[in-house]
Motif scaffolding. Structure first.
Motif, PDB file in Angstrom:
ATOM      1  N   ASP A 165     -16.936 -21.881  12.285  1.00  0.00           N
ATOM      2  CA  ASP A 165     -16.541 -21.777  13.693  1.00  0.00           C
ATOM      3  C   ASP A 165     -17.665 -22.230  14.618  1.00  0.00           C
ATOM      4  OD1 ASP A 165     -13.999 -20.726  13.052  1.00  0.00           O
ATOM      5  OD2 ASP A 165     -14.797 -18.688  12.993  1.00  0.00           O
ATOM      6  N   ALA A 166     -18.905 -21.849  14.298  1.00  0.00           N
ATOM      7  CA  ALA A 166     -20.036 -22.191  15.165  1.00  0.00           C
ATOM      8  C   ALA A 166     -21.262 -22.534  14.339  1.00  0.00           C
ATOM      9  CB  ALA A 166     -20.361 -21.031  16.102  1.00  0.00           C
ATOM     10  N   ILE A 167     -22.008 -23.497  14.831  1.00  0.00           N
ATOM     11  CA  ILE A 167     -23.284 -23.897  14.253  1.00  0.00           C
ATOM     12  C   ILE A 167     -24.361 -23.486  15.245  1.00  0.00           C
ATOM     13  CG2 ILE A 167     -24.749 -25.887  13.728  1.00  0.00           C
ATOM     14  CD1 ILE A 167     -22.221 -27.302  12.727  1.00  0.00           C
ATOM     15  N   VAL A 168     -25.409 -22.860  14.751  1.00  0.00           N
ATOM     16  CA  VAL A 168     -26.524 -22.465  15.612  1.00  0.00           C
ATOM     17  C   VAL A 168     -27.539 -23.601  15.638  1.00  0.00           C
ATOM     18  CG1 VAL A 168     -28.416 -20.821  15.948  1.00  0.00           C
ATOM     19  CG2 VAL A 168     -26.152 -20.010  15.231  1.00  0.00           C
ATOM     20  N   ASN A 169     -27.965 -23.938  16.837  1.00  0.00           N
ATOM     21  CA  ASN A 169     -28.940 -24.994  17.063  1.00  0.00           C
ATOM     22  C   ASN A 169     -30.260 -24.384  17.495  1.00  0.00           C
ATOM     23  OD1 ASN A 169     -30.241 -27.410  17.624  1.00  0.00           O
ATOM     24  ND2 ASN A 169     -29.347 -27.590  19.658  1.00  0.00           N
ATOM     25  N   ALA A 170     -31.333 -24.782  16.831  1.00  0.00           N
ATOM     26  CA  ALA A 170     -32.681 -24.384  17.242  1.00  0.00           C
ATOM     27  C   ALA A 170     -33.133 -25.365  18.321  1.00  0.00           C
ATOM     28  CB  ALA A 170     -33.624 -24.406  16.041  1.00  0.00           C
ATOM     29  N   ALA A 171     -32.901 -25.000  19.564  1.00  0.00           N
ATOM     30  CA  ALA A 171     -33.116 -25.896  20.703  1.00  0.00           C
ATOM     31  C   ALA A 171     -34.457 -25.639  21.387  1.00  0.00           C
ATOM     32  CB  ALA A 171     -31.987 -25.696  21.723  1.00  0.00           C
ATOM     33  N   SER A 172     -34.829 -26.570  22.231  1.00  0.00           N
ATOM     34  CA  SER A 172     -35.987 -26.361  23.101  1.00  0.00           C
ATOM     35  C   SER A 172     -35.508 -25.681  24.381  1.00  0.00           C
ATOM     36  CB  SER A 172     -36.638 -27.698  23.447  1.00  0.00           C
ATOM     37  OG  SER A 172     -35.779 -28.452  24.289  1.00  0.00           O
ATOM     38  N   ASN A 173     -36.446 -25.207  25.187  1.00  0.00           N
ATOM     39  CA  ASN A 173     -36.088 -24.554  26.446  1.00  0.00           C
ATOM     40  C   ASN A 173     -35.270 -25.453  27.358  1.00  0.00           C
ATOM     41  OD1 ASN A 173     -39.083 -23.273  25.845  1.00  0.00           O
ATOM     42  ND2 ASN A 173     -37.611 -21.777  26.581  1.00  0.00           N
ATOM     43  N   ALA A 174     -35.530 -26.749  27.343  1.00  0.00           N
ATOM     44  CA  ALA A 174     -34.834 -27.683  28.232  1.00  0.00           C
ATOM     45  C   ALA A 174     -33.392 -27.928  27.803  1.00  0.00           C
ATOM     46  CB  ALA A 174     -35.580 -29.008  28.292  1.00  0.00           C
ATOM     47  N   MET A 175     -33.098 -27.749  26.506  1.00  0.00           N
ATOM     48  CA  MET A 175     -31.755 -27.963  25.960  1.00  0.00           C
ATOM     49  C   MET A 175     -31.249 -29.385  26.215  1.00  0.00           C
ATOM     50  SD  MET A 175     -29.856 -24.335  26.496  1.00  0.00           S
ATOM     51  CE  MET A 175     -28.409 -25.043  25.755  1.00  0.00           C
ATOM     52  N   ARG A 176     -32.086 -30.345  25.905  1.00  0.00           N
ATOM     53  CA  ARG A 176     -31.698 -31.740  26.126  1.00  0.00           C
ATOM     54  C   ARG A 176     -31.802 -32.580  24.858  1.00  0.00           C
ATOM     55  NH1 ARG A 176     -30.111 -29.123  29.716  1.00  0.00           N
ATOM     56  NH2 ARG A 176     -30.418 -29.462  31.937  1.00  0.00           N
ATOM     57  N   GLY A 177     -31.746 -31.951  23.707  1.00  0.00           N
ATOM     58  CA  GLY A 177     -31.887 -32.671  22.447  1.00  0.00           C
ATOM     59  C   GLY A 177     -33.355 -32.788  22.099  1.00  0.00           C
ATOM     60  N   GLY A 178     -33.634 -33.282  20.940  1.00  0.00           N
ATOM     61  CA  GLY A 178     -35.024 -33.407  20.519  1.00  0.00           C
ATOM     62  C   GLY A 178     -35.105 -33.780  19.060  1.00  0.00           C
ATOM     63  N   GLY A 179     -36.068 -33.212  18.369  1.00  0.00           N
ATOM     64  CA  GLY A 179     -36.264 -33.511  16.956  1.00  0.00           C
ATOM     65  C   GLY A 179     -35.690 -32.421  16.080  1.00  0.00           C
ATOM     66  N   GLY A 180     -35.916 -32.540  14.789  1.00  0.00           N
ATOM     67  CA  GLY A 180     -35.508 -31.523  13.829  1.00  0.00           C
ATOM     68  C   GLY A 180     -34.023 -31.222  13.879  1.00  0.00           C
ATOM     69  N   VAL A 181     -33.694 -29.937  13.751  1.00  0.00           N
ATOM     70  CA  VAL A 181     -32.300 -29.481  13.782  1.00  0.00           C
ATOM     71  C   VAL A 181     -31.632 -29.898  15.093  1.00  0.00           C
ATOM     72  CG1 VAL A 181     -30.823 -27.426  13.859  1.00  0.00           C
ATOM     73  CG2 VAL A 181     -32.689 -27.554  12.208  1.00  0.00           C
ATOM     74  N   ASP A 182     -32.342 -29.727  16.186  1.00  0.00           N
ATOM     75  CA  ASP A 182     -31.792 -30.051  17.507  1.00  0.00           C
ATOM     76  C   ASP A 182     -31.367 -31.518  17.583  1.00  0.00           C
ATOM     77  OD1 ASP A 182     -31.096 -29.558  20.189  1.00  0.00           O
ATOM     78  OD2 ASP A 182     -33.139 -29.866  20.911  1.00  0.00           O
ATOM     79  N   GLY A 183     -32.240 -32.414  17.167  1.00  0.00           N
ATOM     80  CA  GLY A 183     -31.919 -33.835  17.194  1.00  0.00           C
ATOM     81  C   GLY A 183     -30.760 -34.175  16.277  1.00  0.00           C
ATOM     82  N   ALA A 184     -30.752 -33.562  15.081  1.00  0.00           N
ATOM     83  CA  ALA A 184     -29.671 -33.826  14.123  1.00  0.00           C
ATOM     84  C   ALA A 184     -28.326 -33.381  14.685  1.00  0.00           C
ATOM     85  CB  ALA A 184     -29.966 -33.118  12.798  1.00  0.00           C
ATOM     86  N   ILE A 185     -28.292 -32.221  15.317  1.00  0.00           N
ATOM     87  CA  ILE A 185     -27.035 -31.714  15.881  1.00  0.00           C
ATOM     88  C   ILE A 185     -26.558 -32.602  17.023  1.00  0.00           C
ATOM     89  CG2 ILE A 185     -26.088 -29.806  17.272  1.00  0.00           C
ATOM     90  CD1 ILE A 185     -27.559 -27.909  15.297  1.00  0.00           C
ATOM     91  N   HIS A 186     -27.461 -32.998  17.896  1.00  0.00           N
ATOM     92  CA  HIS A 186     -27.070 -33.875  19.005  1.00  0.00           C
ATOM     93  C   HIS A 186     -26.607 -35.246  18.506  1.00  0.00           C
ATOM     94  CE1 HIS A 186     -27.936 -31.776  22.850  1.00  0.00           C
ATOM     95  NE2 HIS A 186     -28.661 -31.005  22.057  1.00  0.00           N
TER      96      HIS A 186
END
Length: 162
Positions: A17-38
């Motif tokens: 149902d939901a995937i948890v994203n390890a995001a940065s404070n800005a929440m604008r994408g990035g590297g690692g898990v965050d980049g992969a999810i975006h």
């Protein structure tokens, strides 16, 4: 009672149902898990982040967006602490807040990365311990918390603590 499972693999491929994203404070994408999810979810996730969280999120907090092209319905974004700067309580808060947001969404199955254990430098064994501490004590409607380990050594470490 919530089932805690572990899988080795790609969090963006989880049918939950939901995937948890390890995001940065800005929440604008990035590297690692965050980049992969975006990347896997496409531009709809970033557009929703900008619309829903124009000022980002505080460390330890969580919020949700669409999952775009991912096989999940939602992405729950959490902002983990940087090791040596943030606190263990902030890391615990990420898991608690993610479950609270999942309950608000009526999400029953949720896939989690090891928050802060990548580029933020949190020791993996403690990141696993934090996740399990919260999962084992949580009062939630989530039926499965799935820890998605990237790589066999991380999977083996999660299984050892389970």
């Amino acid at each position: 009672m919530m089932e805690i499972t572990a899988v080795e693999g790609d969090i963006t491929a989880q049918h939950v149902d939901a995937i948890v994203n390890a995001a940065s404070n800005a929440m604008r994408g990035g590297g690692g898990v965050d980049g992969a999810i975006h990347r896997a979810g496409g531009p709809a996730i970033l557009a929703d982040c900008v619309a829903r969280f124009p000022d980002g999120l505080a460390t330890g907090d969580a919020g949700w967006t669409t999952a775009g092209a991912l096989p999940a319905r939602w992405v729950i974004h959490v902002v983990g602490p940087v090791h040596g700067v943030g606190t263990r309580e902030q890391l615990l808060s990420c898991y608690r807040r993610a479950l609270e947001v999942a309950d608000e969404l009526d999400a029953r199955t949720v896939a989690f990365p090891l928050v802060s254990a990548g580029v933020y430098g949190w020791p993996k064994d403690d990141a696993i311990a934090c996740a399990l501490e919260v999962f084992r004590s949580a009062r939630t409607s989530v039926s499965e918390a799935r820890i998605v380990a990237f790589g066999r050594p991380t999977y083996d470490a999660v299984r050892a603590q389970l």
